[in-house]
Motif scaffolding. Structure first.
Motif, PDB file in Angstrom:
ATOM      1  N   LEU C 176      42.255  37.368  35.232  1.00  0.00           N
ATOM      2  CA  LEU C 176      41.743  36.004  35.335  1.00  0.00           C
ATOM      3  C   LEU C 176      42.839  35.033  35.758  1.00  0.00           C
ATOM      4  N   GLN C 177      44.081  35.357  35.381  1.00  0.00           N
ATOM      5  CA  GLN C 177      45.183  34.479  35.764  1.00  0.00           C
ATOM      6  C   GLN C 177      45.932  35.031  36.954  1.00  0.00           C
ATOM      7  N   SER C 178      45.184  35.343  38.002  1.00  0.00           N
ATOM      8  CA  SER C 178      45.816  35.883  39.202  1.00  0.00           C
ATOM      9  C   SER C 178      45.052  35.375  40.415  1.00  0.00           C
ATOM     10  N   ARG C 179      45.593  35.696  41.572  1.00  0.00           N
ATOM     11  CA  ARG C 179      44.971  35.307  42.829  1.00  0.00           C
ATOM     12  C   ARG C 179      43.525  35.815  42.900  1.00  0.00           C
ATOM     13  N   THR C 180      43.336  37.093  42.523  1.00  0.00           N
ATOM     14  CA  THR C 180      41.989  37.672  42.590  1.00  0.00           C
ATOM     15  C   THR C 180      41.061  37.000  41.584  1.00  0.00           C
ATOM     16  N   GLY C 181      41.578  36.742  40.370  1.00  0.00           N
ATOM     17  CA  GLY C 181      40.760  36.095  39.352  1.00  0.00           C
ATOM     18  C   GLY C 181      40.306  34.704  39.779  1.00  0.00           C
ATOM     19  N   ARG C 182      41.219  33.968  40.402  1.00  0.00           N
ATOM     20  CA  ARG C 182      40.841  32.633  40.870  1.00  0.00           C
ATOM     21  C   ARG C 182      39.782  32.738  41.958  1.00  0.00           C
ATOM     22  N   ALA C 183      39.927  33.742  42.832  1.00  0.00           N
ATOM     23  CA  ALA C 183      38.916  33.928  43.882  1.00  0.00           C
ATOM     24  C   ALA C 183      37.564  34.270  43.255  1.00  0.00           C
ATOM     25  N   MET C 184      37.574  35.062  42.164  1.00  0.00           N
ATOM     26  CA  MET C 184      36.314  35.385  41.476  1.00  0.00           C
ATOM     27  C   MET C 184      35.668  34.110  40.944  1.00  0.00           C
ATOM     28  N   ARG C 185      36.502  33.242  40.350  1.00  0.00           N
ATOM     29  CA  ARG C 185      35.946  31.982  39.847  1.00  0.00           C
ATOM     30  C   ARG C 185      35.377  31.152  40.994  1.00  0.00           C
ATOM     31  N   ALA C 186      36.033  31.254  42.163  1.00  0.00           N
ATOM     32  CA  ALA C 186      35.562  30.491  43.313  1.00  0.00           C
ATOM     33  C   ALA C 186      34.165  30.930  43.734  1.00  0.00           C
ATOM     34  N   LEU C 187      33.787  32.189  43.419  1.00  0.00           N
ATOM     35  CA  LEU C 187      32.459  32.675  43.787  1.00  0.00           C
ATOM     36  C   LEU C 187      31.368  31.807  43.186  1.00  0.00           C
ATOM     37  N   ARG C 188      31.639  31.287  41.991  1.00  0.00           N
ATOM     38  CA  ARG C 188      30.629  30.443  41.327  1.00  0.00           C
ATOM     39  C   ARG C 188      30.379  29.157  42.095  1.00  0.00           C
ATOM     40  N   GLY C 189      31.402  28.702  42.820  1.00  0.00           N
ATOM     41  CA  GLY C 189      31.269  27.444  43.561  1.00  0.00           C
ATOM     42  C   GLY C 189      30.432  27.603  44.816  1.00  0.00           C
ATOM     43  N   GLY C 198      39.357  31.982  52.653  1.00  0.00           N
ATOM     44  CA  GLY C 198      39.670  33.272  53.254  1.00  0.00           C
ATOM     45  C   GLY C 198      39.196  34.457  52.427  1.00  0.00           C
ATOM     46  N   VAL C 199      38.367  34.200  51.405  1.00  0.00           N
ATOM     47  CA  VAL C 199      37.888  35.267  50.525  1.00  0.00           C
ATOM     48  C   VAL C 199      36.695  35.971  51.172  1.00  0.00           C
ATOM     49  N   ASN C 200      36.716  37.298  51.179  1.00  0.00           N
ATOM     50  CA  ASN C 200      35.525  38.037  51.589  1.00  0.00           C
ATOM     51  C   ASN C 200      34.619  38.127  50.366  1.00  0.00           C
ATOM     52  N   THR C 201      33.658  37.217  50.288  1.00  0.00           N
ATOM     53  CA  THR C 201      32.901  37.068  49.046  1.00  0.00           C
ATOM     54  C   THR C 201      32.077  38.310  48.717  1.00  0.00           C
ATOM     55  N   TYR C 202      31.536  38.947  49.743  1.00  0.00           N
ATOM     56  CA  TYR C 202      30.705  40.125  49.486  1.00  0.00           C
ATOM     57  C   TYR C 202      31.534  41.235  48.849  1.00  0.00           C
ATOM     58  N   VAL C 203      32.683  41.519  49.448  1.00  0.00           N
ATOM     59  CA  VAL C 203      33.542  42.581  48.915  1.00  0.00           C
ATOM     60  C   VAL C 203      33.989  42.234  47.493  1.00  0.00           C
ATOM     61  N   LEU C 204      34.351  40.967  47.280  1.00  0.00           N
ATOM     62  CA  LEU C 204      34.842  40.593  45.961  1.00  0.00           C
ATOM     63  C   LEU C 204      33.735  40.696  44.901  1.00  0.00           C
ATOM     64  N   ARG C 205      32.502  40.334  45.288  1.00  0.00           N
ATOM     65  CA  ARG C 205      31.383  40.478  44.346  1.00  0.00           C
ATOM     66  C   ARG C 205      31.171  41.937  43.979  1.00  0.00           C
ATOM     67  N   VAL C 206      31.221  42.817  44.994  1.00  0.00           N
ATOM     68  CA  VAL C 206      31.033  44.237  44.710  1.00  0.00           C
ATOM     69  C   VAL C 206      32.153  44.726  43.792  1.00  0.00           C
ATOM     70  N   GLN C 207      33.390  44.298  44.076  1.00  0.00           N
ATOM     71  CA  GLN C 207      34.513  44.708  43.231  1.00  0.00           C
ATOM     72  C   GLN C 207      34.319  44.249  41.786  1.00  0.00           C
TER      73      GLN C 207
END
Lengths: 351, 238, 587
Positions: C176-189, C198-207
């Motif tokens: 949660l306190q990393s680049r990936t965690g912040r990108a995950m939080r960004a998914l909610r936005g 620059g986040v590939n939202t689909y890939v990150l959601r699957v991950q």
């Protein structure tokens, strides 16, 4: 496994007729689900509970017992009245609050008196059906008032979690009221009808006919009446509807009332052929859901066709792989979703 | 007597205040316009008066406080907004869109006549009454939005940027319609970016800038005020 | 390394947990062991629901896949549970991958619906498959042993469970306190925002979905080997729903919420299970409906769950920047005056509506270009086409000579174009620093694995440094303030800082002055002039003429979707067609 048997001229029509009968009911349910979702964004997982409540309420009346549904209706009525009364008081409408409480009291007393008087008399089936609807249909608007109306600005996800919670509440109460045993309700028509090659039970025919009539009635309601058009308008553009004087809350009440009515009727239609227990409505409702998902939760005709397909698939699956019937039916959702995900442009959503 | 009287109206988006105490009066039978550059809060003002956005302050409509009334209850009382984005029922026919405007009217007897009047006023809508609203051109959609609002039998019609995105010839047509509304007894509160055209047809005007009323007065007087021009085109420092 | 007070509290909590076997009777140890297992599943739901904004009712089914895979392999082939753990994770991961890949391209509610159907089918599969022992299940599942010691007593198993949970809570917190965690939080936005970083939202959601499934599989593995027998019941849909309840009641936004929720729901169930049937005078499961009521009430009055309420009395997390000397790589910028962006005949039509029609202009490095026009002129649409949110209907856009007309916004972001939003899209519950760091997504590389183990700390420190540097540059000093506490003017400036953290070759500003007060506009204008002096290239879409006229080098005016005029601010102010377009002709 001899799949060839499925196409045996003696078996195929029977399975097809069975599938169509159940499919017709699933189709009705899928229409209600699409309606509720379009108008209120609630994915109404608890729709199936109205199916069990419908069938089990009628079963109780058949035995001359006062159905437990009465206590649920009275409890919800009391809570709704208190909640509504408080919200009226907050708006400074003291008199209206009093009116709400008084009328709730009156209705409760009336319902109680009516049911304790009529239930032991074991009235004729049509009258019992009316009593059943009188008890089950109000559950729709009251659950809307208590569960979803306060959440109407929330995200689809939150509404879905609330709907799932409601499913657990209603099925738990179903267990308390009706016990774990399944009940069969009486058929509306006895006997067999032969249509060419096909032997059809009269009850199946009634089910298919009633479903078809209800679907036509829904079509007429949405296409021809101002109230039906107002529901469609709310689904198409909520703000536009409000600016035209259409209240989304009222639209919510109407769609949940319709959902409860359709659910209860589905229970009465399916009850004679399948014994229903407190938890079987949920599975039936979900089969309507698979149909609704085929239609992407937006298209009424595609949802109904999808639900018919579910009925047929289930019927054939239960003949050949009866233990795997549910796996096959619910597994169907995956290729359907894959197909939808490949064909629809994915929409941006803001939560 | 004023049909609508607004005192010290504040609107917030979250923590951000978008209107800082706006006051205005709309007399019965008048056309009052609110002009100002974009971001001034014009749409916010109308949305708050229509009940779409929550607000603080007093707003009296026909002497009744608006604050406790929902959007739908305001519509039923004749306070109706035509929003900037029109908010039509795109997948429904033109005729259904108009009919739905009459949804909250208690008496249905006038509905048929009113529909005929609207078709007479907007012959284009009559031609296209069986077409889906989403397939109309921008100008036709604006006419339909006004027509749907007229079907509610409004007393005070609030128009948000009716000329938005429309070609000049259609803009002229829209403003003619606005003037003809007054003749039929409807009071109009008009929000416009097209200041000249709006002031030309109005009785009274307000200039809104960053959430405050900067100027107000008879429309003719405002039209000649150089301060209005600079509010729009800016002044270059140096 | 200095530990924050939150870390000390967490350590103290787990120390108390470790000591409990010496204090509590066996019954409670078994119960708390279950709490630990359930908390693992709820942890996955925190990632999926609270952080990434999706959800699943099928976590119990994933738990079942893990449990059955491990149990069947142990019983059939006599493998060690440690080997079958690997198999359990892989099998569950593959199933989750398929489900996620199919549903996560669509709107958010299709995933939970699919998991309902999937949870049901799997339940019947467990009950009917030839190797799962039917509805009676499998017995004799061997216990897990560690260094030759079988962990089959309640207290040993309890230690194992909580050790695994502590480990998973730690890595989740790391994530949660990393680049990936912040990108995950960004998914909610929303997709647009995350993709703009620059986040590939689909890939990150699957991950994310995959991670939550793996946590459930781990819980299933523990469950199977701890109980010694399994049957389909604990992996059914209602258990899946109950896991979600744990996350909702505890608070789905944080690791603490998962443990709190699992504890509360499990202990409450234990108490109510005996009490309710006595009260009602009937046997049956009445706890579940009570939970249903509880959850509906929670959703109506405290949607974020109980953890945020508890968090108010906890000390605030540490507020120091990480030390580190590493710096993020810097993009090479084109020489000043070189052509950076070029539009040729760009159109965007929506059905019959020509929102943008044949617009051409170019922008040179080091320049500030204003794109203006009356409301409805098509500026916002053009902005979305340039930034890759909408594909153009016709025409070409080139960035530094590369055709980007068909690029998605995340690809354009990677080429050095950063943007702000007309309606501010910040994460109000995160600090200024956290928000700004999201902008540097494309400049760092650490993925899920390195983030989980915090092996990317030097990169994270560099990212923090870059974010703090840009915050100072724009004049936002208190980097640990929550973004939601800023007034709108500063929020817009924070968005500019976030975009600057990307080290952009081109900065796109979408109506930065909208809704600002006079003083705030002056600050914004001063900032833009400062950036201009430092050679930043800016394309600004704006309504506010005072601002535009005083900061831009050149203007492009649009009207009815077409280019009306182009020139210096003074030329534009004198332009008769522009005056007509803005003030309107007299009707």
């Amino acid at each position: 496994m001899d799949l060839a048997q499925l196409f045996d001229p003696a078996i195929f029509p029977v399975l097809a007729a069975d599938g169509l009968t159940n499919g017709a009911v699933y189709a009705l349910l899928s229409l209600a689900l699409v309606l509720v979702f379009a108008v209120t964004r609630v994915i109404f997982v608890a729709q199936g509970e109205f199916v069990s409540f419908g069938a089990l309420t009628l079963a109780s009346l058949q035995l001359g017992k006062v159905p437990g549904t009465l206590w649920l209706v009275l409890a919800l009525l009391a809570i709704s009245a208190v909640v509504e009364g408080i919200s009226q008081l907050r708006q400074g409408q003291g008199r209206r609050a009093g009116m709400v409480l008084l009328s709730a009291l009156g209705i409760s007393a009336g319902l109680w008196a009516l049911l304790t008087w009529l239930a032991p008399l074991k009235l004729a089936l049509p009258l019992q059906v009316l009593l059943t609807l009188l008890l089950v249909v109000p559950l729709g608007p009251m659950t809307y008032r208590l569960t979803f109306m306060p959440l109407r600005e929330a995200s689809t996800l939150v509404l879905l979690i609330a709907a799932v919670s409601l499913h657990l509440i209603l099925s738990g109460l179903g267990l308390a009221f009706f016990g774990a045993e399944g009940s069969r309700t009486p058929a509306f028509a006895e006997g067999q009808i032969t249509l060419g090659q096909v032997q059809l039970s009269a009850q199946s025919l009634v089910t298919i006919l009633v479903s078809a009539v209800l679907m036509l009635a829904l079509y007429f309601f949405f296409d021809r009446t101002l109230a039906g058009k107002a529901l469609r308008a709310t689904a198409v553009n909520r703000l536009g509807a409000r600016l035209s004087g259409i209240s989304p809350v009222r639209a919510g009440y109407v769609s949940f009332t319709l959902a409860a009515a359709i659910g209860a009727l589905s229970g009465l239609l399916i009850g004679p052929s399948t014994p229903l227990s407190y938890d079987s409505g949920f599975l039936i409702g979900l089969k309507g859901f698979v149909g609704a998902i085929v239609g992407g939760l937006v298209s009424y005709p595609v949802a109904a066709l999808g639900a018919l397909l579910v009925g047929l698939l289930e019927s054939f699956a239960s003949f050949s792989f009866s233990a795997w019937k549910e796996v096959i039916v619910f597994g169907l959702i995956l290729p359907v979703l894959l197909w939808r995900s490949l064909t629809t442009r994915h929409a941006e959503e803001e939560e | 007597m004023s049909l609508l009287s607004v005192q010290d109206l504040h609107v917030n988006y979250g923590r951000v205040e978008a209107l800082h105490g706006v006051s205005l009066e709309v007399g019965a039978g008048q056309i009052v316009s609110v002009i100002g550059p974009n971001g001034a809060g014009k749409t916010t003002l109308l949305s708050a008066l229509a009940g779409v956005l929550p607000s603080r302050g007093t707003a009296l409509y026909q002497g009744e406080a608006l604050s406790s009334l929902s959007v739908e209850e305001r519509v039923r009382r004749g306070l109706v907004m035509v929003p900037e984005k029109r908010e039509l029922f795109g997948s429904m026919t033109v005729a259904d869109n108009l009919l739905l405007g009459s949804y909250s009217r208690r008496s249905r007897s006038q509905v048929g006549t009113d529909l005929e009047n609207i078709y007479a006023r907007f012959p284009r809508l009559l031609e296209r009454r069986k077409q889906l609203a989403g397939t109309l051109s921008g100008g036709e959609q604006q006419m339909l939005a006004i027509g749907r609002a007229l079907m509610t039998a409004p007393k005070l019609l609030m128009l948000d940027e009716p000329s938005l995105g429309l070609a000049p010839i259609i803009v002229r047509e829209i403003f003619k319609i606005v003037e003809s509304l007054r003749a039929s007894g409807v009071t109009v509160l008009l929000v416009e970016q097209n200041a000249r055209a709006a002031l030309a047809c109005s009785d009274h005007g307000y200039v809104l800038e960053t959430g405050d009323v900067k100027l107000s007065g008879p429309a003719q007087q405002l039209a000649d005020d150089p301060a209005v021009t600079s509010a729009y085109l800016g002044s270059q420092e140096s | 390394m200095k530990l924050g007070s939150r870390t000390w509290l967490a350590l103290a909590f787990f120390a108390v947990i470790a000591l409990l076997p010496f204090l509590l009777p066996t019954f409670y140890l078994t119960l708390l062991g279950n709490v630990g297992i359930y908390a693992l599943v709820a942890l996955g739901l925190v990632l999926l629901t609270g952080v990434a904004g999706s959800t699943s009712f099928g976590q119990a089914a994933f738990m079942g896949v893990g449990a059955y895979t491990s149990a069947v392999l142990c019983l059939r082939f006599g493998l060690s549970p440690w080997l079958t753990l690997f198999a359990a994770v892989v099998v569950t991961g593959v199933v989750a991958l398929i489900l996620g890949a199919i549903t996560l391209r669509m709107q958010g509610h299709f995933l939970p619906l699919a998991t309902i159907a999937w949870g049901l089918s799997l339940y019947y599969t467990f009950g009917n498959a030839p190797f799962t022992g039917g509805f009676t299940g499998l017995t004799g599942v061997p216990p897990i042993s560690l260094f030759g010691m079988a962990l089959n007593t309640p207290s040993r198993f309890y230690w194992l469970v909580w050790a695994v949970l502590a480990l998973c809570a730690w890595v989740t917190q790391n994530l949660l306190q990393s680049r990936t965690g912040r990108a995950m939080r960004a998914l909610r936005g929303g997709v647009t925002v995350a993709e703009s970083f620059g986040v590939n939202t689909y890939v990150l959601r699957v991950q994310t979905f995959l991670l939550s499934a793996v946590l459930a599989a781990l819980a299933g593995w523990l469950y199977a080997h701890g109980q010694g027998f399994i049957n389909p019941t604990p992996f059914g849909l209602s258990q899946g729903i109950e896991f979600l309840f744990m996350a909702v009641v505890g608070g789905s936004g944080s690791v603490g919420g998962a443990i709190l929720g699992a504890g509360l729901i499990t202990l409450l169930r234990d108490q109510l299970q005996n009490l309710l049937p006595k009260l009602l005078g009937q046997s049956g499961d009445f706890v579940t409906p009570v939970f249903g009521i509880l959850v509906i009430l929670m959703l109506q009055v405290a949607r974020e769950g109980l953890w945020p309420l508890l968090e108010r009395i906890l000390p605030r997390p540490s507020q120091t920047l990480m030390p580190g000397t590493e710096r993020l790589p810097i993009h090479t910028k084109p020489a000043s005056g070189e052509e950076l962006l070029r539009l040729e005949g760009v159109s965007k039509h929506f059905g019959g509506l020509k929102a943008v029609n044949g617009v051409s202009f170019s922008l040179n490095s080091g320049e500030i270009l204003g794109l203006i026009g009356p409301n409805g002129a098509g500026k916002s649409t053009l902005f979305n086409v340039i930034s890759g949110v909408l594909p153009p209907t016709a025409g070409h856009i080139t960035l530094r000579g590369q055709d980007i007309s068909r690029f998605a916004s995340r690809q354009i972001a990677r080429l050095g174009m950063a943007r702000t939003f007309q309606h501010v899209k910040l994460f109000p519950e995160m600090t200024l620093l956290g928000n700004a760091m999201m902008g540097g997504y494309t400049r760092a590389h650490a993925g899920v694995t390195r983030s989980l183990l915090h092996l990317e700390r030097s990169e994270e420190a560099a990212l923090q440094h870059a974010a703090a540097e840009q915050l100072t540059r724009v004049g936002l000093g208190d980097v640990f303030e929550l973004a939601g506490n800023l007034p709108l003017g500063q929020q817009r400036i924070l968005e500019i800082a976030r975009a600057l953290v990307a080290d952009p070759t081109l900065l796109l500003l979408d109506e930065p002055a909208a809704g600002l007060r006079l003083g705030e506009k002056r600050e914004l204008a001063a900032l833009l002039r400062k950036l201009q002096g430092e050679g930043v290239t800016i394309l600004i879409v704006e309504h506010d003429m005072d601002l535009v006229m005083n900061v831009v080098d050149r203007l492009v005016v649009m009207n009815y979707g077409e280019k009306l005029a182009e020139g210096t601010p003074r030329e534009i102010q004198q332009h008769p067609a522009v005056r007509e377009a803005y003030l309107g002709g007299a009707a």
